[in-house]
Design a protein around this motif. Structure first.
Motif, PDB file in Angstrom:
ATOM      1  N   THR A  92     -14.888  52.610  15.923  1.00  0.00           N
ATOM      2  CA  THR A  92     -13.626  53.239  16.345  1.00  0.00           C
ATOM      3  C   THR A  92     -12.448  52.455  15.756  1.00  0.00           C
ATOM      4  O   THR A  92     -12.630  51.421  15.127  1.00  0.00           O
ATOM      5  N   ALA A  93     -11.239  52.962  15.989  1.00  0.00           N
ATOM      6  CA  ALA A  93     -10.023  52.259  15.576  1.00  0.00           C
ATOM      7  C   ALA A  93      -9.481  51.445  16.745  1.00  0.00           C
ATOM      8  O   ALA A  93      -8.297  51.539  17.084  1.00  0.00           O
ATOM      9  N   ASP A 123       1.340  78.087  22.585  1.00  0.00           N
ATOM     10  CA  ASP A 123       0.037  78.652  22.919  1.00  0.00           C
ATOM     11  C   ASP A 123       0.190  79.870  23.826  1.00  0.00           C
ATOM     12  O   ASP A 123       1.320  80.306  24.140  1.00  0.00           O
ATOM     13  N   GLY A 124      -0.931  80.419  24.247  1.00  0.00           N
ATOM     14  CA  GLY A 124      -0.915  81.633  25.056  1.00  0.00           C
ATOM     15  C   GLY A 124      -0.298  81.467  26.420  1.00  0.00           C
ATOM     16  O   GLY A 124       0.067  82.459  27.071  1.00  0.00           O
ATOM     17  N   GLU A 125      -0.163  80.215  26.883  1.00  0.00           N
ATOM     18  CA  GLU A 125       0.453  79.936  28.174  1.00  0.00           C
ATOM     19  C   GLU A 125       1.930  79.588  28.046  1.00  0.00           C
ATOM     20  O   GLU A 125       2.563  79.225  29.035  1.00  0.00           O
ATOM     21  N   GLY A 126       2.456  79.709  26.833  1.00  0.00           N
ATOM     22  CA  GLY A 126       3.870  79.418  26.612  1.00  0.00           C
ATOM     23  C   GLY A 126       4.188  77.943  26.465  1.00  0.00           C
ATOM     24  O   GLY A 126       5.356  77.556  26.490  1.00  0.00           O
ATOM     25  N   ARG A 127       3.162  77.101  26.296  1.00  0.00           N
ATOM     26  CA  ARG A 127       3.374  75.666  26.158  1.00  0.00           C
ATOM     27  C   ARG A 127       3.585  75.292  24.693  1.00  0.00           C
ATOM     28  O   ARG A 127       2.947  75.855  23.798  1.00  0.00           O
ATOM     29  N   LEU A 128       4.447  74.319  24.458  1.00  0.00           N
ATOM     30  CA  LEU A 128       4.685  73.802  23.119  1.00  0.00           C
ATOM     31  C   LEU A 128       3.545  72.857  22.769  1.00  0.00           C
ATOM     32  O   LEU A 128       3.196  71.984  23.572  1.00  0.00           O
ATOM     33  N   ARG A 129       2.983  72.974  21.546  1.00  0.00           N
ATOM     34  CA  ARG A 129       1.762  72.250  21.222  1.00  0.00           C
ATOM     35  C   ARG A 129       1.884  71.333  19.995  1.00  0.00           C
ATOM     36  O   ARG A 129       1.223  71.543  18.973  1.00  0.00           O
ATOM     37  N   PRO A 130       2.689  70.266  20.095  1.00  0.00           N
ATOM     38  CA  PRO A 130       2.676  69.280  19.009  1.00  0.00           C
ATOM     39  C   PRO A 130       1.376  68.486  18.939  1.00  0.00           C
ATOM     40  O   PRO A 130       1.184  67.687  18.027  1.00  0.00           O
ATOM     41  N   ASP A 131       0.472  68.719  19.910  1.00  0.00           N
ATOM     42  CA  ASP A 131      -0.841  68.074  19.882  1.00  0.00           C
ATOM     43  C   ASP A 131      -1.825  68.809  18.979  1.00  0.00           C
ATOM     44  O   ASP A 131      -3.006  68.454  18.935  1.00  0.00           O
ATOM     45  N   SER A 132      -1.367  69.808  18.240  1.00  0.00           N
ATOM     46  CA  SER A 132      -2.278  70.648  17.451  1.00  0.00           C
ATOM     47  C   SER A 132      -3.048  69.849  16.405  1.00  0.00           C
ATOM     48  O   SER A 132      -4.181  70.210  16.058  1.00  0.00           O
ATOM     49  N   TRP A 133      -2.456  68.774  15.895  1.00  0.00           N
ATOM     50  CA  TRP A 133      -3.184  67.956  14.921  1.00  0.00           C
ATOM     51  C   TRP A 133      -4.389  67.287  15.582  1.00  0.00           C
ATOM     52  O   TRP A 133      -5.466  67.212  15.001  1.00  0.00           O
ATOM     53  N   GLU A 134      -4.195  66.781  16.791  1.00  0.00           N
ATOM     54  CA  GLU A 134      -5.303  66.180  17.542  1.00  0.00           C
ATOM     55  C   GLU A 134      -6.396  67.193  17.816  1.00  0.00           C
ATOM     56  O   GLU A 134      -7.586  66.866  17.775  1.00  0.00           O
ATOM     57  N   MET A 135      -5.999  68.423  18.109  1.00  0.00           N
ATOM     58  CA  MET A 135      -6.942  69.426  18.568  1.00  0.00           C
ATOM     59  C   MET A 135      -7.600  70.214  17.440  1.00  0.00           C
ATOM     60  O   MET A 135      -8.397  71.118  17.708  1.00  0.00           O
ATOM     61  N   ARG A 136      -7.288  69.874  16.196  1.00  0.00           N
ATOM     62  CA  ARG A 136      -7.939  70.559  15.079  1.00  0.00           C
ATOM     63  C   ARG A 136      -9.457  70.457  15.198  1.00  0.00           C
ATOM     64  O   ARG A 136     -10.004  69.433  15.599  1.00  0.00           O
ATOM     65  N   GLU A 137     -10.130  71.533  14.816  1.00  0.00           N
ATOM     66  CA  GLU A 137     -11.583  71.594  14.975  1.00  0.00           C
ATOM     67  C   GLU A 137     -12.280  70.480  14.207  1.00  0.00           C
ATOM     68  O   GLU A 137     -13.220  69.853  14.718  1.00  0.00           O
ATOM     69  N   ILE A 159     -11.705  56.026  31.130  1.00  0.00           N
ATOM     70  CA  ILE A 159     -12.473  56.525  29.984  1.00  0.00           C
ATOM     71  C   ILE A 159     -11.586  56.941  28.801  1.00  0.00           C
ATOM     72  O   ILE A 159     -12.037  56.929  27.650  1.00  0.00           O
ATOM     73  N   LEU A 160     -10.334  57.285  29.015  1.00  0.00           N
ATOM     74  CA  LEU A 160      -9.468  57.782  27.940  1.00  0.00           C
ATOM     75  C   LEU A 160      -9.311  56.793  26.782  1.00  0.00           C
ATOM     76  O   LEU A 160      -9.259  57.225  25.625  1.00  0.00           O
ATOM     77  N   PRO A 161      -9.196  55.462  27.007  1.00  0.00           N
ATOM     78  CA  PRO A 161      -9.028  54.558  25.871  1.00  0.00           C
ATOM     79  C   PRO A 161     -10.128  54.657  24.814  1.00  0.00           C
ATOM     80  O   PRO A 161      -9.854  54.517  23.612  1.00  0.00           O
ATOM     81  N   VAL A 162     -11.367  54.899  25.219  1.00  0.00           N
ATOM     82  CA  VAL A 162     -12.456  55.026  24.244  1.00  0.00           C
ATOM     83  C   VAL A 162     -12.235  56.267  23.386  1.00  0.00           C
ATOM     84  O   VAL A 162     -12.418  56.235  22.159  1.00  0.00           O
ATOM     85  N   TYR A 163     -11.856  57.362  24.021  1.00  0.00           N
ATOM     86  CA  TYR A 163     -11.551  58.586  23.273  1.00  0.00           C
ATOM     87  C   TYR A 163     -10.398  58.339  22.307  1.00  0.00           C
ATOM     88  O   TYR A 163     -10.454  58.737  21.134  1.00  0.00           O
ATOM     89  N   ALA A 164      -9.340  57.669  22.781  1.00  0.00           N
ATOM     90  CA  ALA A 164      -8.176  57.422  21.935  1.00  0.00           C
ATOM     91  C   ALA A 164      -8.545  56.593  20.707  1.00  0.00           C
ATOM     92  O   ALA A 164      -8.124  56.891  19.590  1.00  0.00           O
ATOM     93  N   CYS A 165      -9.350  55.552  20.906  1.00  0.00           N
ATOM     94  CA  CYS A 165      -9.772  54.715  19.776  1.00  0.00           C
ATOM     95  C   CYS A 165     -10.567  55.525  18.750  1.00  0.00           C
ATOM     96  O   CYS A 165     -10.409  55.333  17.533  1.00  0.00           O
ATOM     97  N   SER A 166     -11.410  56.405  19.229  1.00  0.00           N
ATOM     98  CA  SER A 166     -12.199  57.260  18.326  1.00  0.00           C
ATOM     99  C   SER A 166     -11.296  58.256  17.608  1.00  0.00           C
ATOM    100  O   SER A 166     -11.438  58.496  16.403  1.00  0.00           O
ATOM    101  N   LEU A 167     -10.369  58.822  18.346  1.00  0.00           N
ATOM    102  CA  LEU A 167      -9.430  59.780  17.767  1.00  0.00           C
ATOM    103  C   LEU A 167      -8.587  59.128  16.674  1.00  0.00           C
ATOM    104  O   LEU A 167      -8.384  59.710  15.601  1.00  0.00           O
ATOM    105  N   TYR A 168      -8.088  57.920  16.949  1.00  0.00           N
ATOM    106  CA  TYR A 168      -7.229  57.247  15.970  1.00  0.00           C
ATOM    107  C   TYR A 168      -7.970  57.002  14.654  1.00  0.00           C
ATOM    108  O   TYR A 168      -7.377  57.095  13.578  1.00  0.00           O
TER     109      TYR A 168
END
Length: 398
Positions: free
Chosen positions: A362-363, A326-340, A285-294
């Motif tokens: 989709t892309a 983030d609050g768990e101490g993880r580095l988050r270069p994915d922040s652009w993807e996760m923008r609201e 299922i991830l490829p469909v999400y990725a195409c939409s995200l792109y």
């Protein structure tokens, strides 16, 4: 022979050597255009031959001037029916370009999970790599692992936990959208996936290197992870993959304490953005999400290729002053993807996507282009009608 793309489902059975060479060169050009940065000088990359591992190696070698050791499990040429993998060619052409710049670029081909490989790498660091490393990148993506201590072989399963999941997926070979149901994992499948893709082998590598006094002061190590949004939760973060990533995060916390005490070092979980990789292409299922995200990220000027993402990670975050934690101490270069705003628009696309309209809504074209480039196809300046001499190709050594 003439090498053409040959797809089976979401896997490419062929790779074009000279296309792979151009992909490596294009990534190198991107890094050189972006400019140099202060970073590590002696780097070991586990899973270095493609995707995030390869992009990391290129960013660090040509951005920070790092000598690198790359470990990967790849296949060379067997015969005309079974040609070398893309990673095989990536290793060869990266090494060629790096050595032209006066850098050390050592390739190890084999099982990173084995004790024998750990011993071989350790001996090389001791005798030929200066005796210390200052960065270890763990970027392995494998469907199986043999535990050298028990001799047992474990196989990962990309499944949800608790309930089956239904959703659209993309068949890359047929360029079709289809409905997929992924049944819930058994306890054995969950445990095995953690064994293959969790943090145990990462910890064993760090402990082995530490035991031999091969870690420099202020040594760092990072493992690439993924969290994703609510729409991928059921088949990723709450599934078997997510359980393995959680184990890796717990391992990182332990390694961080150990490294801080022993070498004033640190362990970091890097949460990467969704990207087109050989691994992500076969996740349900991830490829469909990725195409939409792109599509959304392209429209907002936020989409990044692998090399763009990794250059930003190392230049801005791991060795820069723009860390997002983030609050768990993880580095988050994915922040652009996760923008609201990004996720809201992605949800709108996914709500309306159908087998009839997915190429328009989709892309998919971007995803397909990036997927083919992973295997050296669709690259400018490559003559795909060239009759290639297999015996000449066999002379290339990693």
């Amino acid at each position: 022979m003439i090498i053409k793309p040959e797809l089976k489902g979401n896997v490419s059975k062929t790779a074009h050597p000279y296309g792979c060479r151009e992909v490596v060169k294009n990534q190198i050009r991107y890094v050189k255009d972006k400019g140099r940065f202060e970073g590590p000088k002696k780097v070991l990359i586990l899973g270095a031959s493609s995707s995030y591992g390869l992009a990391s190696r290129i960013a660090l070698a040509f951005g920070a001037g790092a000598d690198t050791i790359g470990l990967s499990y790849e296949r060379g040429i067997v015969n005309e029916e079974k040609l070398a993998t893309a990673g095989w060619w990536n290793n060869i052409f990266f090494k060629e370009e790096a050595e032209n710049e006066g850098l050390i670029a050592k390739n190890f081909i084999g099982d990173a999970f084995s004790d024998d490989m750990k011993e071989r790498v350790i001996e090389y660091i001791k005798k030929e790599f200066g005796g210390k490393i200052d960065l270890l990148i763990y970027s392995l993506a494998s469907g199986r692992r043999t535990d050298p201590r028990s001799g047992n072989t474990y196989y990962s399963a990309l499944k949800p936990i608790g309930e089956s999941i239904k959703g659209y997926n993309i068949n890359i070979e047929k360029e079709e959208l289809f409905e997929q149901e992924v049944v819930s994992a058994t306890k054995e499948e969950i445990d095995n996936t953690v064994k293959v893709m969790g943090g145990e082998d990462w910890r064993w590598w760090v402990e082995a290197l530490l035991k031999e006094d091969l870690l420099a002061e202020r040594f760092k190590t990072t493992l690439f992870s993924y969290i994703g949004p609510e729409v991928t939760e059921g088949f990723y973060r709450s599934g078997t993959l997510g359980r393995a990533k959680k184990d890796a995060e717990e391992t990182s916390d332990k390694l961080n304490n150990l490294l801080r005490e022993r070498v004033n070092g640190e362990s970091i979980i890097t949460v990467s953005k969704a990207a087109t990789t050989k691994a992500s292409a076969v996740i349900p299922i991830l490829p469909v999400y990725a195409c939409s995200l792109y599509k959304v990220m392209n429209e907002k000027g936020l989409h990044e290729t692998l090399i763009m993402h990794q250059y930003r990670l190392f230049n801005d975050m791991i060795y820069g002053d723009k860390r997002e934690i983030d609050g768990e101490g993880r580095l988050r270069p994915d922040s652009w993807e996760m923008r609201e705003d990004v996720q809201s628009e992605v949800k709108d696309i996914l709500k309306d996507v159908t087998p009839e309209n997915f190429k328009d809504t989709t892309a998919f074209d971007v995803f397909m282009k990036e997927f083919m480039e992973l295997n050296g196809f669709g690259i400018d300046n490559v003559n795909y009608e060239e009759d290639i001499n297999i015996e000449e190709l066999k002379k290339f050594k990693p």
